[in-house]
Design an enzyme around this catalytic site. Structure first.
Site, PDB file in Angstrom:
ATOM      1  CG  HIS A  38      57.092  39.345  20.204  1.00  0.00           C
ATOM      2  ND1 HIS A  38      56.879  41.029  20.773  1.00  0.00           N
ATOM      3  CD2 HIS A  38      58.029  38.951  20.406  1.00  0.00           C
ATOM      4  CE1 HIS A  38      58.102  41.173  21.026  1.00  0.00           C
ATOM      5  NE2 HIS A  38      58.890  40.059  21.219  1.00  0.00           N
ATOM      6  CD  GLU A  39      60.124  35.744  18.792  1.00  0.00           C
ATOM      7  OE1 GLU A  39      61.751  36.527  17.878  1.00  0.00           O
ATOM      8  OE2 GLU A  39      60.239  35.789  20.023  1.00  0.00           O
ATOM      9  CG  HIS A  42      62.319  40.811  18.182  1.00  0.00           C
ATOM     10  ND1 HIS A  42      62.842  41.750  19.090  1.00  0.00           N
ATOM     11  CD2 HIS A  42      61.441  40.087  18.958  1.00  0.00           C
ATOM     12  CE1 HIS A  42      61.976  41.672  20.610  1.00  0.00           C
ATOM     13  NE2 HIS A  42      61.260  40.767  19.982  1.00  0.00           N
TER      14      HIS A  42
END
Length: 101
Positions: A38-39, A42
């Site tokens: 997820h990170e 980003h």
């Protein structure tokens, strides 16, 4: 997850002792993987849009240590929800925003 473990121990403590390490390991690996991906997502999207801040700070990697926040990780363990380190983004460096128009 907590209530599931309580149910297992109440109805059959022997099965609970067998499955608890497996459940905790599975939960830990899945949370660690999801948080990292997820990170990374980003950071990768910001990089594709022209901002190299996350790449320069070492956040554009699949190394989970780079994405773990101490308090957020403790919240995952004890409360069931948490967070990772926020990805640094400089909005003034974003260039490829033509798809938003």
């Amino acid at each position: 997850m907590f209530f599931f473990l309580v149910d297992v121990f109440v109805y059959d403590p022997f099965i609970g002792l067998l499955f608890t390490p497996v459940l905790l390991l599975t939960f830990g690996v899945s949370i660690l993987t999801a948080l990292t991906v997820h990170e990374y997502g980003h950071a990768y999207v910001a990089y594709l849009l022209g901002d190299s801040t996350a790449r320069e700070s070492g956040r554009l990697s699949f190394n989970p240590i780079n994405h773990l926040d101490l308090f957020g990780t403790l919240m995952f363990i004890f409360v069931g929800f948490g967070w990772g380190k926020p990805v640094p983004i400089n909005f003034y460096l974003l260039k490829n925003l033509h798809f938003l128009l």
